[in-house]
Design a protein around this motif. Structure first.
Motif, PDB file in Angstrom:
ATOM      1  N   ASN A 176       0.832  -1.185   0.000  1.00 49.91           N
ATOM      2  CA  ASN A 176       0.000   0.000   0.000  1.00 49.91           C
ATOM      3  C   ASN A 176       0.872   1.242   0.000  1.00 49.91           C
ATOM      4  O   ASN A 176       2.085   1.173   0.253  1.00 49.91           O
ATOM      5  N   GLN A 233       0.651   5.351   1.421  1.00 51.24           N
ATOM      6  CA  GLN A 233      -0.120   6.238   2.284  1.00 51.24           C
ATOM      7  C   GLN A 233       0.388   7.662   2.143  1.00 51.24           C
ATOM      8  O   GLN A 233       1.562   7.891   1.821  1.00 51.24           O
ATOM      9  N   TYR A 292       0.599  11.314   4.344  1.00 53.76           N
ATOM     10  CA  TYR A 292       0.521  11.913   5.669  1.00 53.76           C
ATOM     11  C   TYR A 292       0.747  13.413   5.550  1.00 53.76           C
ATOM     12  O   TYR A 292       1.410  13.890   4.636  1.00 53.76           O
ATOM     13  N   LEU A 299       2.988  13.592  12.584  1.00 53.62           N
ATOM     14  CA  LEU A 299       2.318  13.357  11.310  1.00 53.62           C
ATOM     15  C   LEU A 299       0.905  12.845  11.529  1.00 53.62           C
ATOM     16  O   LEU A 299       0.628  12.138  12.500  1.00 53.62           O
ATOM     17  N   HIS A 334      -2.215  10.804   9.496  1.00 52.83           N
ATOM     18  CA  HIS A 334      -2.562  10.007   8.333  1.00 52.83           C
ATOM     19  C   HIS A 334      -3.720  10.649   7.578  1.00 52.83           C
ATOM     20  O   HIS A 334      -4.716  11.051   8.167  1.00 52.83           O
ATOM     21  N   LEU A 375      -5.015   6.180   2.407  1.00 53.85           N
ATOM     22  CA  LEU A 375      -4.250   4.987   2.042  1.00 53.85           C
ATOM     23  C   LEU A 375      -4.811   4.426   0.754  1.00 53.85           C
ATOM     24  O   LEU A 375      -6.039   4.389   0.563  1.00 53.85           O
ATOM     25  N   ASP A 419       4.642   0.784   2.056  1.00 55.26           N
ATOM     26  CA  ASP A 419       4.746  -0.442   2.835  1.00 55.26           C
ATOM     27  C   ASP A 419       5.229  -1.514   1.871  1.00 55.26           C
ATOM     28  O   ASP A 419       4.456  -2.035   1.076  1.00 55.26           O
ATOM     29  N   ASN A 447       7.296  -6.691   5.068  1.00 54.44           N
ATOM     30  CA  ASN A 447       7.831  -6.166   6.316  1.00 54.44           C
ATOM     31  C   ASN A 447       6.795  -5.313   7.011  1.00 54.44           C
ATOM     32  O   ASN A 447       5.726  -5.050   6.463  1.00 54.44           O
ATOM     33  N   GLU A 448       7.076  -4.947   8.223  1.00 52.78           N
ATOM     34  CA  GLU A 448       6.100  -4.257   9.067  1.00 52.78           C
ATOM     35  C   GLU A 448       6.536  -2.829   9.341  1.00 52.78           C
ATOM     36  O   GLU A 448       6.405  -2.329  10.447  1.00 52.78           O
ATOM     37  N   TYR A 459       7.237   2.354  16.779  1.00 54.91           N
ATOM     38  CA  TYR A 459       8.292   2.884  15.902  1.00 54.91           C
ATOM     39  C   TYR A 459       8.898   4.153  16.511  1.00 54.91           C
ATOM     40  O   TYR A 459       8.187   4.973  17.102  1.00 54.91           O
ATOM     41  N   THR A 504       2.161  -3.322   7.105  1.00 59.17           N
ATOM     42  CA  THR A 504       1.807  -2.303   8.084  1.00 59.17           C
ATOM     43  C   THR A 504       0.749  -1.388   7.502  1.00 59.17           C
ATOM     44  O   THR A 504       0.816  -1.003   6.350  1.00 59.17           O
ATOM     45  N   ASP A 505      -0.218  -1.091   8.303  1.00 62.20           N
ATOM     46  CA  ASP A 505      -1.308  -0.224   7.884  1.00 62.20           C
ATOM     47  C   ASP A 505      -1.035   1.190   8.400  1.00 62.20           C
ATOM     48  O   ASP A 505       0.117   1.570   8.562  1.00 62.20           O
ATOM     49  N   THR A 506      -2.047   1.909   8.687  1.00 62.93           N
ATOM     50  CA  THR A 506      -1.895   3.286   9.134  1.00 62.93           C
ATOM     51  C   THR A 506      -1.034   3.368  10.383  1.00 62.93           C
ATOM     52  O   THR A 506      -1.169   2.560  11.304  1.00 62.93           O
ATOM     53  N   GLN A 507      -0.156   4.362  10.403  1.00 61.47           N
ATOM     54  CA  GLN A 507       0.620   4.648  11.612  1.00 61.47           C
ATOM     55  C   GLN A 507       0.079   5.913  12.269  1.00 61.47           C
ATOM     56  O   GLN A 507      -0.289   6.870  11.587  1.00 61.47           O
ATOM     57  N   PHE A 550       0.921   8.882  14.998  1.00 59.53           N
ATOM     58  CA  PHE A 550       2.113   9.518  15.534  1.00 59.53           C
ATOM     59  C   PHE A 550       1.833  10.283  16.820  1.00 59.53           C
ATOM     60  O   PHE A 550       0.766  10.872  17.003  1.00 59.53           O
TER      61      PHE A 550
END
Lengths: 111, 115
Positions: A31, A33, A35, A43, A45, A48, A92, A96-97, B34, B101-104, B106
């Motif tokens: 994906n 995104q 920000y 930041l 969001h 996405l 992304d 990985n994460e 993170y 990983t989806d939305t982060q 902060f």
């Protein structure tokens, strides 16, 4: 190294005009995104888009994704002074994460 | 609802002094956590991330370390600060969704100045 590169680095437009920012990336993604960051803040969001989508929108935001060109664009319509901020794309990568952020576009809306 | 806290908001430290920045998350369990650093006018550099208690992945070899002593607590440390450690430090969390990983989300950030 940065996965995403936004252009332009800075953009100034009159209030009411549309603002377009672009992002290019290098590897396959799950994906992408976008920000927003106000000066000196964390930041937030915005939106996405998944790798199997070509376009998505939310309110005044419209995002397109071209996986063949490894690029995305963020369009903000009918800009407002409150849209003044820095905008970052983040990708992304598959498997990985973590997100890799671009260098950002600094948008200034002139009242 | 979920919230993320960082403290302190600003910090001025002399070169060679130790550092401890704390980040806590409320309202969620087993998040990914993170730490990022942002130089003035630049993008974000991922420093560390954690997918669970005691599990830390380091992205950039440097003067800093991270620890996750509890599920929703993430700490950034240094034994001796360098001038180059100055910057804006951001903590973030995301929901675990397997290998992506989806939305982060902060925190408000910590502005660190090393003199």
């Amino acid at each position: 190294s940065q996965q995403g590169e936004e252009d332009p680095q800075a953009l100034s437009i009159q209030e009411g005009e549309n603002a377009t920012m672009n992002c290019s990336y290098k590897t396959s993604i799950n994906n992408l995104q976008w920000y927003r960051q106000n000066s000196g803040r964390g930041l937030v969001h915005l939106i996405l888009i998944r790798s199997n989508e070509r376009e998505t929108h939310s309110g005044r935001l419209r995002v397109t994704l071209d996986t063949s060109k490894k690029s995305s664009s963020l369009l903000i319509t009918a800009s407002r002074a409150a849209d003044t901020a820095s905008y970052f794309c983040a990708t992304d990568a598959d498997g990985n994460e973590k997100l890799t952020f671009g260098t950002g576009t600094r948008l200034t809306i002139i009242p | 609802s979920q919230t993320i806290h960082q403290w302190p908001a600003t910090l001025v430290q002399p070169v060679g002094s130790p550092l401890s920045l704390e980040c806590t998350v409320e309202g969620t369990s087993n998040p990914n956590l993170y730490w990022y650093r942002q130089a003035a006018g630049r993008g974000l550099q991922l420093l560390f991330y954690s997918v669970g208690i005691g599990q830390i992945s380091s992205e950039v070899p440097q003067n800093l370390s991270a620890s996750r002593p509890q599920d929703r607590q993430f700490i950034l440390s240094s034994k001796k600060l360098l001038l180059s450690d100055s910057g804006f430090y951001l903590c973030a969390w995301s929901v675990r969704v397997g290998t992506t990983t989806d939305t982060q989300y902060f925190g408000p950030g910590t502005r660190l100045t090393v003199l």
